[in-house]
Design a protein around this motif. Structure first.
Motif, PDB file in Angstrom:
ATOM      1  N   TYR A 211       8.806  -4.892   3.931  1.00  7.25           N
ATOM      2  CA  TYR A 211       7.836  -4.778   5.012  1.00  7.25           C
ATOM      3  C   TYR A 211       6.427  -4.789   4.457  1.00  7.25           C
ATOM      4  N   LEU A 212       5.502  -5.396   5.236  1.00  2.00           N
ATOM      5  CA  LEU A 212       4.091  -5.472   4.870  1.00  2.00           C
ATOM      6  C   LEU A 212       3.228  -5.036   6.044  1.00  2.00           C
ATOM      7  N   CYS A 213       2.149  -4.321   5.751  1.00  2.00           N
ATOM      8  CA  CYS A 213       1.165  -4.004   6.779  1.00  2.00           C
ATOM      9  C   CYS A 213       0.518  -5.298   7.243  1.00  2.00           C
ATOM     10  N   PRO A 214       0.136  -5.381   8.505  1.00  2.00           N
ATOM     11  CA  PRO A 214      -0.512  -6.599   8.995  1.00  2.00           C
ATOM     12  C   PRO A 214      -2.003  -6.627   8.659  1.00  2.00           C
ATOM     13  N   CYS A 215      -2.330  -6.609   7.382  1.00  2.00           N
ATOM     14  CA  CYS A 215      -3.731  -6.692   6.960  1.00  2.00           C
ATOM     15  C   CYS A 215      -3.838  -7.582   5.725  1.00  2.00           C
ATOM     16  N   GLU A 216      -5.009  -8.170   5.566  1.00  2.00           N
ATOM     17  CA  GLU A 216      -5.262  -9.113   4.469  1.00  2.00           C
ATOM     18  C   GLU A 216      -5.076  -8.455   3.101  1.00  2.00           C
ATOM     19  N   ASP A 217      -5.537  -7.228   2.968  1.00  2.00           N
ATOM     20  CA  ASP A 217      -5.473  -6.543   1.672  1.00  2.00           C
ATOM     21  C   ASP A 217      -4.038  -6.386   1.185  1.00  2.00           C
ATOM     22  N   CYS A 218      -3.152  -5.987   2.085  1.00  2.00           N
ATOM     23  CA  CYS A 218      -1.748  -5.793   1.692  1.00  2.00           C
ATOM     24  C   CYS A 218      -1.079  -7.114   1.347  1.00  2.00           C
ATOM     25  N   LEU A 219      -1.414  -8.174   2.078  1.00  2.00           N
ATOM     26  CA  LEU A 219      -0.837  -9.483   1.770  1.00  2.00           C
ATOM     27  C   LEU A 219      -1.294  -9.966   0.397  1.00  2.00           C
ATOM     28  N   GLU A 220      -2.572  -9.820   0.103  1.00  2.00           N
ATOM     29  CA  GLU A 220      -3.087 -10.239  -1.207  1.00  2.00           C
ATOM     30  C   GLU A 220      -2.513  -9.390  -2.338  1.00  2.00           C
ATOM     31  N   GLU A 221      -2.379  -8.093  -2.104  1.00  2.00           N
ATOM     32  CA  GLU A 221      -1.779  -7.197  -3.105  1.00  2.00           C
ATOM     33  C   GLU A 221      -0.330  -7.588  -3.381  1.00  2.00           C
ATOM     34  N   ALA A 222       0.404  -7.872  -2.315  1.00  2.00           N
ATOM     35  CA  ALA A 222       1.815  -8.269  -2.467  1.00  2.00           C
ATOM     36  C   ALA A 222       1.937  -9.595  -3.210  1.00  2.00           C
ATOM     37  N   ARG A 223       1.032 -10.510  -2.933  1.00  2.00           N
ATOM     38  CA  ARG A 223       1.063 -11.812  -3.606  1.00  2.00           C
ATOM     39  C   ARG A 223       0.676 -11.665  -5.076  1.00  2.00           C
TER      40      ARG A 223
ATOM     41  N   CYS B 168       0.812  -1.230   0.000  1.00  2.00           N
ATOM     42  CA  CYS B 168       0.000   0.000   0.000  1.00  2.00           C
ATOM     43  C   CYS B 168       0.841   1.274   0.000  1.00  2.00           C
ATOM     44  N   ARG B 169       2.153   1.144   0.219  1.00  2.00           N
ATOM     45  CA  ARG B 169       3.101   2.258   0.191  1.00  2.00           C
ATOM     46  C   ARG B 169       2.942   3.236   1.361  1.00  2.00           C
ATOM     47  N   LYS B 170       2.253   2.845   2.433  1.00  2.00           N
ATOM     48  CA  LYS B 170       2.116   3.700   3.612  1.00  2.00           C
ATOM     49  C   LYS B 170       3.384   3.643   4.451  1.00  2.00           C
ATOM     50  N   LEU B 171       3.750   4.784   5.025  1.00  2.00           N
ATOM     51  CA  LEU B 171       4.872   4.850   5.964  1.00  2.00           C
ATOM     52  C   LEU B 171       4.345   4.590   7.369  1.00  2.00           C
ATOM     53  N   LEU B 172       4.914   3.576   8.032  1.00  2.00           N
ATOM     54  CA  LEU B 172       4.508   3.227   9.390  1.00  2.00           C
ATOM     55  C   LEU B 172       5.736   2.916  10.226  1.00  2.00           C
ATOM     56  N   ASP B 173       5.545   2.902  11.537  1.00  2.00           N
ATOM     57  CA  ASP B 173       6.603   2.484  12.443  1.00  2.00           C
ATOM     58  C   ASP B 173       6.948   1.027  12.130  1.00  2.00           C
ATOM     59  N   ARG B 174       8.210   0.697  12.075  1.00  2.00           N
ATOM     60  CA  ARG B 174       8.607  -0.643  11.641  1.00  2.00           C
ATOM     61  C   ARG B 174       8.138  -1.733  12.595  1.00  2.00           C
ATOM     62  N   GLN B 175       7.841  -1.391  13.844  1.00  2.00           N
ATOM     63  CA  GLN B 175       7.349  -2.380  14.797  1.00  2.00           C
ATOM     64  C   GLN B 175       5.917  -2.797  14.495  1.00  2.00           C
ATOM     65  N   GLN B 176       5.195  -2.003  13.725  1.00  2.00           N
ATOM     66  CA  GLN B 176       3.819  -2.330  13.356  1.00  2.00           C
ATOM     67  C   GLN B 176       3.751  -3.189  12.098  1.00  2.00           C
ATOM     68  N   LEU B 177       4.854  -3.321  11.382  1.00  2.00           N
ATOM     69  CA  LEU B 177       4.867  -4.021  10.103  1.00  2.00           C
ATOM     70  C   LEU B 177       5.438  -5.427  10.229  1.00  2.00           C
ATOM     71  N   LEU B 178       5.092  -6.284   9.269  1.00  2.00           N
ATOM     72  CA  LEU B 178       5.671  -7.615   9.167  1.00  2.00           C
ATOM     73  C   LEU B 178       6.925  -7.519   8.307  1.00  2.00           C
ATOM     74  N   ARG B 179       8.017  -8.115   8.771  1.00  2.00           N
ATOM     75  CA  ARG B 179       9.290  -8.023   8.061  1.00  2.00           C
ATOM     76  C   ARG B 179       9.610  -9.349   7.380  1.00  2.00           C
ATOM     77  N   VAL B 180       9.965  -9.271   6.100  1.00  2.00           N
ATOM     78  CA  VAL B 180      10.387 -10.436   5.322  1.00  2.00           C
ATOM     79  C   VAL B 180      11.811 -10.155   4.864  1.00  2.00           C
ATOM     80  N   ILE B 181      12.724 -11.120   5.112  1.00  2.00           N
ATOM     81  CA  ILE B 181      14.143 -10.904   4.858  1.00  2.00           C
ATOM     82  C   ILE B 181      14.673 -11.922   3.861  1.00  2.00           C
TER      83      ILE B 181
END
Length: 92
Positions: free
Chosen positions: A44-56, A13-26
């Motif tokens: 980094y991904l937001c912890p929401c279904e929409d962002c996961l589906e968009e990323a996939r 979604c391209r939102k800027l958030l605190d990194r502790q709120q996001l899921l990190r993939v390395i």
């Protein structure tokens, strides 16, 4: 000394958030693609279904990490999202 928040951008979604709120993939040089712990190129991904589906769907993690992301990583992320949603519902 004052601790400032470290901001990261969600690859979906391209939102800027605190990194502790996001899921990190390395992308780790030894273990391949891992979650949360390790050193290497991160996305980094937001912890929401929409962002996961968009990323996939748009292969955002693959582009950000510059490697193939196994389907098992998406399954683990889906489980983590389900658990966090369940915990939030129980808290109410």
């Amino acid at each position: 000394m004052n601790k400032s928040t470290v901001l990261r951008r969600c690859v979906a979604c391209r939102k800027l958030l605190d990194r502790q709120q996001l899921l990190r993939v390395i992308r780790d040089h030894q273990d391949g693609v891992v979650l949360t712990k390790g050193m290497g190129r991160s996305a980094y991904l937001c912890p929401c279904e929409d962002c996961l589906e968009e990323a996939r769907r748009r292969k955002r993690l693959q582009k950000a990490l510059r490697c193939q992301v196994p389907e098992s990583v998406f399954e683990v992320l889906q489980k983590r999202l389900s658990q966090s949603i369940d915990e939030a519902a129980e808290a109410i």
